[in-house]
Design a protein around this motif. Structure first.
Motif, short mmCIF file in Angstrom:
data_model
loop_
_atom_site.label_atom_id
_atom_site.label_comp_id
_atom_site.label_asym_id
_atom_site.label_seq_id
_atom_site.Cartn_x
_atom_site.Cartn_y
_atom_site.Cartn_z
N PRO A 157 0.82 -1.21 0.00
CA PRO A 157 0.00 0.00 0.00
C PRO A 157 0.86 1.26 0.00
O PRO A 157 1.98 1.26 0.49
CB PRO A 157 -0.78 -0.12 1.30
CG PRO A 157 0.13 -0.89 2.21
CD PRO A 157 0.86 -1.85 1.30
N GLU A 166 1.37 5.09 1.42
CA GLU A 166 1.10 5.71 2.72
C GLU A 166 1.26 7.22 2.62
O GLU A 166 2.14 7.70 1.92
CB GLU A 166 2.07 5.19 3.78
CG GLU A 166 1.99 3.71 4.00
CD GLU A 166 3.01 3.24 5.03
OE1 GLU A 166 3.55 4.05 5.79
OE2 GLU A 166 3.27 2.03 5.05
N SER A 224 5.05 11.06 2.15
CA SER A 224 4.35 9.93 1.54
C SER A 224 5.35 8.90 1.05
O SER A 224 6.51 9.20 0.76
CB SER A 224 3.47 10.40 0.39
OG SER A 224 4.23 11.03 -0.61
N CYS A 284 3.72 4.00 -4.33
CA CYS A 284 3.60 2.57 -4.62
C CYS A 284 4.90 1.93 -5.08
O CYS A 284 5.14 0.76 -4.83
CB CYS A 284 2.52 2.35 -5.68
SG CYS A 284 0.86 2.70 -5.08
N GLY A 329 -2.80 7.96 6.24
CA GLY A 329 -3.74 7.45 5.25
C GLY A 329 -3.06 6.42 4.37
O GLY A 329 -1.84 6.45 4.19
N TYR A 330 -3.83 5.48 3.89
CA TYR A 330 -3.30 4.42 3.03
C TYR A 330 -4.12 4.34 1.75
O TYR A 330 -5.29 4.69 1.74
CB TYR A 330 -3.39 3.06 3.74
CG TYR A 330 -2.62 3.00 5.01
CD1 TYR A 330 -1.28 2.70 5.04
CD2 TYR A 330 -3.25 3.27 6.23
CE1 TYR A 330 -0.57 2.65 6.22
CE2 TYR A 330 -2.55 3.22 7.42
CZ TYR A 330 -1.22 2.91 7.41
OH TYR A 330 -0.52 2.88 8.58
N TYR A 331 -3.50 3.92 0.69
CA TYR A 331 -4.22 3.64 -0.55
C TYR A 331 -3.63 2.39 -1.18
O TYR A 331 -2.46 2.07 -1.00
CB TYR A 331 -4.20 4.82 -1.50
CG TYR A 331 -2.83 5.33 -1.87
CD1 TYR A 331 -2.18 4.87 -3.00
CD2 TYR A 331 -2.19 6.28 -1.09
CE1 TYR A 331 -0.93 5.32 -3.34
CE2 TYR A 331 -0.94 6.76 -1.43
CZ TYR A 331 -0.31 6.28 -2.56
OH TYR A 331 0.93 6.74 -2.89
N CYS A 368 -2.25 0.15 -4.10
CA CYS A 368 -1.54 0.38 -5.34
C CYS A 368 -2.14 -0.46 -6.46
O CYS A 368 -2.51 -1.60 -6.26
CB CYS A 368 -0.06 0.02 -5.17
SG CYS A 368 0.75 1.04 -3.93
N ASP A 369 -2.23 0.13 -7.63
CA ASP A 369 -2.78 -0.56 -8.80
C ASP A 369 -1.72 -1.51 -9.35
O ASP A 369 -0.66 -1.07 -9.81
CB ASP A 369 -3.18 0.47 -9.84
CG ASP A 369 -3.85 -0.14 -11.05
OD1 ASP A 369 -4.12 -1.36 -11.05
OD2 ASP A 369 -4.11 0.61 -12.00
#
Length: 75
Positions: free
Chosen positions: A29, A31, A47, A50, A67-69, A71-72
């Motif tokens: 992920p 961050e 940050s 990815c 926050g997390y997202y 990765c594609d």
């Protein structure tokens, strides 16, 4: 019987959440850390992208949000 069913469903849900968190993608992920001044205004951000590169600006403080997202994997 109900107690056993509820316990089984609880463990199944916990396993599903654990598997989802453990497999976010090939690079993990992303961050984002946002740092705040004592008055609540943003003092900086850092940050981890990815691809693992890091980026930062401003001043880190003890008061921060994370926050997390996901990765594609296609990118």
């Amino acid at each position: 019987m109900r107690k056993k069913l509820a316990l089984t469903l609880g463990f199944a849900a916990l396993a599903a959440v654990g598997a989802a968190l453990a497999a976010p993608g090939p690079t993990g992920p992303g961050e984002i850390y946002t740092y705040y001044n004592p008055d609540g205004s943003v003092s900086g951000q850092s940050s981890i992208h990815c691809d693992g590169t890091r980026e930062a600006w401003g001043r880190p403080t003890k008061d921060f949000g994370v926050g997390y997202y996901i990765c594609d994997p296609e990118a």
